[in-house]
Design an enzyme around this catalytic site. Structure first.
Site, mmCIF file in Angstrom:
data_model
loop_
_atom_site.group_PDB
_atom_site.id
_atom_site.type_symbol
_atom_site.label_atom_id
_atom_site.label_comp_id
_atom_site.label_asym_id
_atom_site.label_seq_id
_atom_site.Cartn_x
_atom_site.Cartn_y
_atom_site.Cartn_z
ATOM 1 N N GLU A 112 0.861 -1.182 0.000
ATOM 2 C CA GLU A 112 0.000 0.000 0.000
ATOM 3 C C GLU A 112 0.900 1.235 0.000
ATOM 4 O OE1 GLU A 112 -2.913 -0.280 3.136
ATOM 5 O OE2 GLU A 112 -3.665 -2.188 2.319
ATOM 6 N N ASP B 15 7.876 -16.326 -0.658
ATOM 7 C CA ASP B 15 9.048 -17.214 -0.722
ATOM 8 C C ASP B 15 9.181 -17.805 -2.126
ATOM 9 O OD1 ASP B 15 9.809 -16.780 1.895
ATOM 10 O OD2 ASP B 15 8.821 -18.571 2.684
ATOM 11 N N GLN C 207 44.113 -6.455 -17.804
ATOM 12 C CA GLN C 207 43.640 -7.040 -16.556
ATOM 13 C C GLN C 207 42.389 -6.320 -16.015
ATOM 14 O OE1 GLN C 207 46.206 -7.237 -12.959
ATOM 15 N NE2 GLN C 207 46.831 -9.179 -13.833
ATOM 16 N N ILE D 175 32.327 -1.765 -19.651
ATOM 17 C CA ILE D 175 33.156 -2.436 -20.658
ATOM 18 C C ILE D 175 32.807 -1.936 -22.062
ATOM 19 C CG2 ILE D 175 33.562 -4.704 -21.774
ATOM 20 C CD1 ILE D 175 33.471 -5.908 -18.883
ATOM 21 N N GLU E 94 9.246 -7.591 -4.349
ATOM 22 C CA GLU E 94 9.115 -8.880 -3.653
ATOM 23 C C GLU E 94 10.097 -8.965 -2.467
ATOM 24 O OE1 GLU E 94 8.038 -12.308 -5.864
ATOM 25 O OE2 GLU E 94 7.290 -11.115 -7.548
ATOM 26 N N GLY E 95 10.317 -7.813 -1.842
ATOM 27 C CA GLY E 95 11.210 -7.724 -0.677
ATOM 28 C C GLY E 95 12.538 -7.141 -1.090
ATOM 29 N N THR E 96 12.877 -5.973 -0.530
ATOM 30 C CA THR E 96 14.147 -5.306 -0.860
ATOM 31 C C THR E 96 15.333 -6.170 -0.392
ATOM 32 O OG1 THR E 96 14.147 -4.232 1.294
ATOM 33 C CG2 THR E 96 13.103 -3.012 -0.513
HETATM 34 N N1 CAA Z 1 6.272 -18.251 5.573
HETATM 35 C C1 CAA Z 1 5.295 -18.549 6.468
HETATM 36 N N2 CAA Z 1 5.026 -17.781 7.540
HETATM 37 C C2 CAA Z 1 5.760 -16.672 7.717
HETATM 38 C C3 CAA Z 1 6.790 -16.303 6.837
HETATM 39 C C4 CAA Z 1 7.037 -17.152 5.722
HETATM 40 N N3 CAA Z 1 8.002 -16.856 4.839
HETATM 41 N N4 CAA Z 1 7.356 -15.166 7.270
HETATM 42 C C5 CAA Z 1 6.709 -14.807 8.390
HETATM 43 N N5 CAA Z 1 5.738 -15.725 8.658
HETATM 44 C C6 CAA Z 1 4.831 -15.752 9.804
HETATM 45 C C7 CAA Z 1 5.613 -15.800 11.104
HETATM 46 O O1 CAA Z 1 5.936 -17.126 11.462
HETATM 47 C C8 CAA Z 1 4.641 -15.139 12.070
HETATM 48 O O2 CAA Z 1 3.655 -16.073 12.464
HETATM 49 P P1 CAA Z 1 3.576 -16.606 14.003
HETATM 50 O O3 CAA Z 1 3.419 -15.349 14.837
HETATM 51 O O4 CAA Z 1 2.381 -17.490 14.002
HETATM 52 O O5 CAA Z 1 4.870 -17.289 14.247
HETATM 53 C C9 CAA Z 1 3.937 -14.101 11.212
HETATM 54 O O6 CAA Z 1 4.098 -14.529 9.847
HETATM 55 C C10 CAA Z 1 4.512 -12.726 11.379
HETATM 56 O O7 CAA Z 1 5.893 -12.815 11.079
HETATM 57 P P2 CAA Z 1 6.921 -11.720 11.529
HETATM 58 O O8 CAA Z 1 6.696 -11.381 12.963
HETATM 59 O O9 CAA Z 1 8.291 -12.152 11.092
HETATM 60 O O10 CAA Z 1 6.426 -10.455 10.680
HETATM 61 P P3 CAA Z 1 7.070 -9.017 10.475
HETATM 62 O O11 CAA Z 1 6.017 -8.004 10.532
HETATM 63 O O12 CAA Z 1 8.275 -8.857 11.369
HETATM 64 O O13 CAA Z 1 7.535 -9.068 8.934
HETATM 65 C C11 CAA Z 1 8.997 -9.469 7.121
HETATM 66 C C12 CAA Z 1 8.437 -9.970 8.453
HETATM 67 C C13 CAA Z 1 9.942 -10.532 6.639
HETATM 68 C C14 CAA Z 1 9.750 -8.160 7.275
HETATM 69 C C15 CAA Z 1 7.830 -9.276 6.110
HETATM 70 O O14 CAA Z 1 6.981 -8.216 6.485
HETATM 71 C C16 CAA Z 1 8.277 -9.045 4.696
HETATM 72 O O15 CAA Z 1 8.670 -9.985 3.995
HETATM 73 N N6 CAA Z 1 8.210 -7.782 4.211
HETATM 74 C C17 CAA Z 1 8.461 -7.481 2.810
HETATM 75 C C18 CAA Z 1 7.180 -7.531 2.049
HETATM 76 C C19 CAA Z 1 7.401 -7.684 0.569
HETATM 77 O O16 CAA Z 1 8.191 -8.496 0.129
HETATM 78 N N7 CAA Z 1 6.645 -6.907 -0.222
HETATM 79 C C20 CAA Z 1 6.665 -7.008 -1.639
HETATM 80 C C21 CAA Z 1 5.241 -7.146 -2.145
HETATM 81 S S1 CAA Z 1 4.955 -7.850 -3.721
HETATM 82 C C22 CAA Z 1 5.581 -6.791 -4.871
HETATM 83 O O17 CAA Z 1 6.720 -6.450 -4.780
HETATM 84 C C23 CAA Z 1 4.747 -6.277 -5.994
HETATM 85 C C24 CAA Z 1 4.569 -7.185 -7.131
HETATM 86 O O18 CAA Z 1 3.507 -7.172 -7.734
HETATM 87 C C25 CAA Z 1 5.671 -8.033 -7.629
#
Ligand code: CAA
Length: 389
Positions: free
Chosen positions: A131, A244, A283, A345, A371-373
């Protein structure tokens, strides 16, 4: 491109890689510059890729896919991205961010209705988490979904949605219980054209210009309760699980871009002469080539390993967040390194729009962001290693 000694590919793997390579080199390479320039969405080639099965490689045949494994997906995507990163991200989002999540968390009806048209390449899928005020800290979203009888009413603004302006279906994450933060997030499947859903303007971007990106605006948008993906409050876990898988796709996109830039630089280092010898014999250039090649091969190993980890996870359910984040982190930073050196290059030619080198350089940057920095990947890796999460 060298073969990795560690991974012996099956005949099926080799076949899909060859098919993707032929298609990419014959159909995408000739149009990539034109679509980068115009910023138009490449509908015709995307439709053809769908016809070849590239939009649902891991999806079982009964849901419109070709039922192959993650390594097959990565091998095909690598070839598409070597030709053009915009085609690559459209393919990656369809396969992993969209289809994978519904296959993993959806009901039988949802798989039939929402996966089949996208995996078979007839329709386009998108994923909407970010968002305007929440990107990395995805759990702080403001969009709200409220249950009302047999439906949910969706309100809010989503941003940076890949394929947003052209998708037929969206996986959307909204808060159903804001007090619970991440545990109050729920996922929904929304069809384009649903009243109350408006697609915002297309974002003007530095790179991957042929991939369309936009906001989505929800104003009292009503979707049937049957479109809820997973349980209420399960949305954040779904979003993370799906990311993931998505991160392996973006790592592969980065690899494809780096390979294309490297190949051009390697050729040029042999052909171009200065001071009476090929510039690669100096080199300063030769060592650049060595570092580019080494980092590319290391990226491929991390990516193929993450693909194998995802494949194993289908059996034992083990998370492969660490493998996926390491692959994305290393491959995206490699893509930046390699494209930067490829421009250097090539000298002035690398800076010219007459060659694709500057496009590779512009396209590479996004792989460190979406998809995550890289910072988020480091957070995931360090938390995992330190046992903090
Ligand atoms: N798989 C399964 N569960 C997961 C998980 C994963 N990879 N990562 C976290 N969780 C679960 C945790 O286990 C936790 O659950 P429990 O409390 O039951 O154990 C819950 O989710 C919360 O996890 P965190 O406390 O770790 O959450 P957080 O707020 O600290 O965030 C973070 C973790 C890794 C920073 C996450 O917020 C993140 O990945 N942020 C980046 C977001 C992102 O990648 N955005 C890109 C969007 S898509 C895009 O780019 C546009 C497009 O169209 C391509």
């Amino acid at each position: 491109m060298s073969e990795l000694a560690l991974f012996s590919l099956s005949e099926e793997h080799k076949m899909i890689r060859e098919a993707a390579r032929d298609f990419a080199q014959n159909e995408i390479v000739p149009i990539a510059a034109e679509f980068d320039e115009s910023g138009e969405f490449p509908h015709a080639t995307i439709r053809k890729m769908g016809g070849m099965g590239f939009m649902g490689i891991e999806i079982p045949e009964e849901y419109g896919g070709v039922g192959m494994d993650t390594l097959a997906y990565v091998l095909a995507l690598e070839e598409i991205c070597r030709a053009d990163a915009s085609h690559g991200v459209i393919m990656s989002v369809n396969n992993s961010l969209y289809c994978h999540g519904i296959m993993k968390f959806g009901t039988e009806e949802q798989k039939q209705k929402f996966v089949t048209p996208v995996a078979s390449g007839k329709s386009i899928g998108a994923y909407s988490l970010t968002e305007p005020q929440s990107g990395s800290d995805a759990g702080t979203m403001k969009s709200r979904a409220r249950r009302d009888g047999d439906s949910y009413v969706l309100n809010g603004r989503k941003s940076w949605v890949t394929s947003g302006p052209v998708a037929d279906y969206y996986v959307v994450f909204m808060m159903t219980d804001p007090e619970k933060r991440q545990k109050g997030v729920t996922a929904f499947l929304v069809e384009a054209g649903t009243p109350g859903l408006t697609r915002g303007k297309k974002e003007p971007k530095l790179g991957i210009r042929a991939s369309a990106t936009s906001e989505l605006i929800f104003e009292n948008c009503r979707v049937p309760a049957a479109n809820r993906l997973g349980a209420e409050g399960e949305g954040f876990k779904i979003a993370m699980t799906v990311l993931d898988a998505g991160r392996i796709g973006i790592a592969t996109q980065a690899l494809g871009i780096a390979e294309a830039a490297y190949e051009a630089a390697r050729r040029y280092a042999v052909e171009r002469e200065a001071f009476g010898q090929p510039i690669g014999a100096f080199q300063g250039t030769g060592f650049k080539i060595a570092d580019m090649k080494t980092r590319i091969e290391a990226s491929r190993l991390l990516i193929y390993n993450a693909a194998m980890a995802k494949e194993k996870s289908k059996q034992d359910g083990r998370r492969y967040s660490l493998e996926a984040s390491m692959a994305k982190l290393f491959a995206s930073e490699t893509a930046m390194y390699v494209t930067h050196q490829a421009v250097q290059i090539h000298g002035g030619l690398g800076y010219s729009r007459e060659l694709p080198i500057e496009r590779y350089f512009r396209d590479a940057k996004i792989t460190e962001i979406y998809e995550g920095t890289s910072e988020i990947q480091r957070l995931v890796i360090s938390r995992s290693e330190l046992g903090l999460k």
